[in-house]
Design a protein around this motif. Structure first.
Motif, mmCIF file in Angstrom:
data_model
loop_
_atom_site.group_PDB
_atom_site.id
_atom_site.type_symbol
_atom_site.label_atom_id
_atom_site.label_comp_id
_atom_site.label_asym_id
_atom_site.label_seq_id
_atom_site.Cartn_x
_atom_site.Cartn_y
_atom_site.Cartn_z
ATOM 1 N N LYS A 75 0.834 -1.134 0.085
ATOM 2 C CA LYS A 75 0.052 0.087 0.053
ATOM 3 C C LYS A 75 0.944 1.187 -0.256
ATOM 4 O O LYS A 75 0.281 2.402 -0.171
ATOM 5 C CB LYS A 75 -0.999 -0.059 1.088
ATOM 6 N N THR A 76 2.109 1.169 0.397
ATOM 7 C CA THR A 76 3.154 2.296 0.251
ATOM 8 C C THR A 76 4.075 1.999 -0.683
ATOM 9 O O THR A 76 4.509 0.941 -0.956
ATOM 10 C CB THR A 76 3.549 2.566 1.800
ATOM 11 N N ALA A 77 4.865 3.489 -0.952
ATOM 12 C CA ALA A 77 6.128 3.434 -1.671
ATOM 13 C C ALA A 77 7.092 2.678 -0.912
ATOM 14 O O ALA A 77 7.835 1.911 -1.846
ATOM 15 C CB ALA A 77 6.195 4.839 -2.338
ATOM 16 N N LYS A 78 7.165 2.911 0.200
ATOM 17 C CA LYS A 78 8.211 2.012 0.908
ATOM 18 C C LYS A 78 8.073 0.641 1.041
ATOM 19 O O LYS A 78 8.972 -0.344 0.771
ATOM 20 C CB LYS A 78 8.314 2.452 2.423
ATOM 21 N N ASP A 79 6.847 0.366 1.074
ATOM 22 C CA ASP A 79 6.698 -1.263 1.062
ATOM 23 C C ASP A 79 7.023 -1.804 -0.185
ATOM 24 O O ASP A 79 7.338 -3.124 -0.386
ATOM 25 C CB ASP A 79 5.085 -1.527 1.573
ATOM 26 N N ARG A 80 6.583 -1.463 -1.228
ATOM 27 C CA ARG A 80 6.604 -1.528 -2.878
ATOM 28 C C ARG A 80 8.262 -1.751 -3.072
ATOM 29 O O ARG A 80 8.829 -2.648 -3.584
ATOM 30 C CB ARG A 80 6.123 -0.910 -3.677
ATOM 31 N N LEU A 81 9.044 -0.704 -2.475
ATOM 32 C CA LEU A 81 10.399 -0.685 -2.641
ATOM 33 C C LEU A 81 10.973 -1.741 -1.967
ATOM 34 O O LEU A 81 12.121 -2.448 -2.242
ATOM 35 C CB LEU A 81 11.101 0.731 -2.305
ATOM 36 N N ASP A 82 10.453 -2.358 -0.808
ATOM 37 C CA ASP A 82 10.946 -3.219 0.018
ATOM 38 C C ASP A 82 10.809 -4.502 -0.750
ATOM 39 O O ASP A 82 11.651 -5.469 -0.710
ATOM 40 C CB ASP A 82 10.303 -3.477 1.177
ATOM 41 N N VAL A 83 9.690 -4.634 -1.495
ATOM 42 C CA VAL A 83 9.486 -6.084 -2.563
ATOM 43 C C VAL A 83 10.674 -6.028 -3.598
ATOM 44 O O VAL A 83 11.152 -7.060 -3.756
ATOM 45 C CB VAL A 83 8.108 -5.948 -3.041
ATOM 46 N N PHE A 84 10.841 -4.738 -3.967
ATOM 47 C CA PHE A 84 11.760 -4.571 -5.100
ATOM 48 C C PHE A 84 12.989 -5.108 -4.685
ATOM 49 O O PHE A 84 13.648 -5.801 -5.530
ATOM 50 C CB PHE A 84 11.826 -3.164 -5.640
ATOM 51 N N THR A 85 13.412 -4.777 -3.543
ATOM 52 C CA THR A 85 14.721 -5.050 -2.871
ATOM 53 C C THR A 85 14.981 -6.542 -2.989
ATOM 54 O O THR A 85 15.939 -7.254 -3.237
ATOM 55 C CB THR A 85 14.826 -4.339 -1.490
ATOM 56 N N ASN A 90 1.411 10.202 -7.047
ATOM 57 C CA ASN A 90 2.625 10.502 -6.387
ATOM 58 C C ASN A 90 3.233 9.206 -5.619
ATOM 59 O O ASN A 90 4.653 9.108 -5.781
ATOM 60 C CB ASN A 90 2.212 11.370 -5.074
ATOM 61 N N MET A 91 2.561 8.195 -5.302
ATOM 62 C CA MET A 91 3.226 7.103 -4.782
ATOM 63 C C MET A 91 3.935 6.226 -6.010
ATOM 64 O O MET A 91 5.223 5.880 -5.716
ATOM 65 C CB MET A 91 2.375 6.115 -4.011
ATOM 66 N N VAL A 92 3.303 6.245 -7.255
ATOM 67 C CA VAL A 92 3.934 5.434 -8.378
ATOM 68 C C VAL A 92 5.167 6.018 -8.490
ATOM 69 O O VAL A 92 6.192 5.718 -8.732
ATOM 70 C CB VAL A 92 3.016 5.236 -9.414
ATOM 71 N N VAL A 93 5.265 7.487 -8.591
ATOM 72 C CA VAL A 93 6.343 8.207 -9.029
ATOM 73 C C VAL A 93 7.282 8.024 -8.059
ATOM 74 O O VAL A 93 8.671 7.877 -8.474
ATOM 75 C CB VAL A 93 6.004 9.747 -9.035
ATOM 76 N N LYS A 94 7.222 7.998 -6.409
ATOM 77 C CA LYS A 94 8.319 7.689 -5.689
ATOM 78 C C LYS A 94 8.920 6.343 -6.085
ATOM 79 O O LYS A 94 10.096 6.265 -5.867
ATOM 80 C CB LYS A 94 7.656 7.831 -4.461
ATOM 81 N N VAL A 95 7.929 5.364 -6.291
ATOM 82 C CA VAL A 95 8.446 4.029 -6.597
ATOM 83 C C VAL A 95 9.240 3.964 -7.906
ATOM 84 O O VAL A 95 10.435 3.423 -7.943
ATOM 85 C CB VAL A 95 7.274 2.997 -6.640
ATOM 86 N N ILE A 96 8.824 4.693 -8.948
ATOM 87 C CA ILE A 96 9.675 4.507 -9.917
ATOM 88 C C ILE A 96 11.031 5.231 -10.008
ATOM 89 O O ILE A 96 12.293 4.681 -10.086
ATOM 90 C CB ILE A 96 9.011 5.440 -11.211
ATOM 91 N N LYS A 97 11.055 6.419 -9.155
ATOM 92 C CA LYS A 97 12.295 7.137 -8.762
ATOM 93 C C LYS A 97 13.237 6.350 -8.043
ATOM 94 O O LYS A 97 14.450 6.359 -8.162
ATOM 95 C CB LYS A 97 12.218 8.558 -8.410
ATOM 96 N N GLY A 98 12.721 5.608 -7.150
ATOM 97 C CA GLY A 98 13.342 4.781 -6.068
ATOM 98 C C GLY A 98 14.069 3.913 -6.936
ATOM 99 O O GLY A 98 15.345 3.237 -6.806
#
Length: 265
Positions: A131-141, A174-182
């Motif tokens: 549900k959050t950009a941080k959580d999506r980036l954690d999955v990405f990691t 905004n959240m998707v943008v944060k994920v893409i940039k991350g």
């Protein structure tokens, strides 16, 4: 900029009707038109019952490969269907898709590790859609740790940040943008992809919303698009945005695409 042509998908009513009727010519024309419009991959998704999915995929792939030499994106929610469909392709293409749900990542990566196949990966896991950009980036990691384990270069990956409906979002994209940039900050050579039309479900004038999203997503680092390449307004917007971002030296790609009729004035 990578274009994944989405038109050969049984979930699209006209294509689904053609698949049910085994209309070879309809599928062939879609493949040719998407190739001429500049698709880098042609997505093939049967969207039929499980018991006939693989045979339908083979039928579709055979038609597409007879019509054009553009690489195929084998598309199914079932990773085993994707793996079997790869065997019908005469050149490496795009595996669409896998995620960290269950053993999908291990199964998919084992299948493509020693090949030149590229892969779409969704940023969801057994916990569902983060549900959050941080959580999506954690999955990405975690996903990239799997890539390293199977020695898959980041440049072969197309990461889907999970594009959801704008009309149900509390903060736009905004959240998707944060994920893409991350993602792009951590791995500059990786691709970020997604079905552009997901953003506009349940909205009027969907083409306008899709184009606005594409521009904003490109500025954040998205460089791979699952869309209809026959939509000349969208294609023109992508080429223009790429040029304005300084990624098209002297606007040569923009000018060439215009001259080839990929978009119009």
């Amino acid at each position: 900029m990578i274009i994944i042509g989405e038109k050969i998908n049984g979930a699209i009513p006209s294509t689904g009707k053609a698949i049910a009727a085994k209309d070879d010519e309809f599928i062939r024309n879609l493949a040719i038109k998407q190739a001429e419009a500049g698709a880098n991959f042609i997505d093939v998704c049967a969207s039929v019952d499980d018991d006939i999915e693989l045979e339908t995929m083979k039928w579709l792939i055979d038609i597409v490969q007879d019509a054009t030499d553009v690489p195929i994106a084998v598309d199914s929610p079932n990773v085993y269907t994707c793996i079997e469909s790869m065997k019908y392709c005469n050149k490496p293409g795009l595996f669409n898709s896998m995620s960290l749900e269950g053993d999908k990542a291990d199964v998919a990566f084992k299948a493509i590790a020693d090949s030149r196949w590229e892969c779409v990966a969704l940023l969801n896991s057994d916990k569902g859609i983060p549900k959050t950009a941080k959580d999506r980036l954690d999955v990405f990691t975690e996903l990239m740790e799997k890539c390293q384990e199977y020695q898959i270069d980041p440049s072969r990956m197309h990461i889907d940040p999970l594009i959801e409906m704008l009309c149900t979002s509390e903060d736009g994209i905004n959240m998707v943008v944060k994920v893409i940039k991350g993602i792009k900050t951590l791995y500059p050579t990786i691709h970020v992809t997604g079905a552009v039309s997901n953003i506009s479900f349940n909205l009027p004038a969907r083409r306008i919303a899709n184009q606005a999203f594409a521009v904003l997503a490109m500025s954040a680092g998205m460089d791979s698009f699952i869309l209809d390449p026959l939509n000349k307004d969208m294609m023109g917007m992508l080429f223009a945005t790429e040029a304005m971002m300084g990624e098209d030296e002297y606007c040569m790609e923009y000018i060439s695409a215009f001259r080839e009729g990929i978009f119009v004035k």
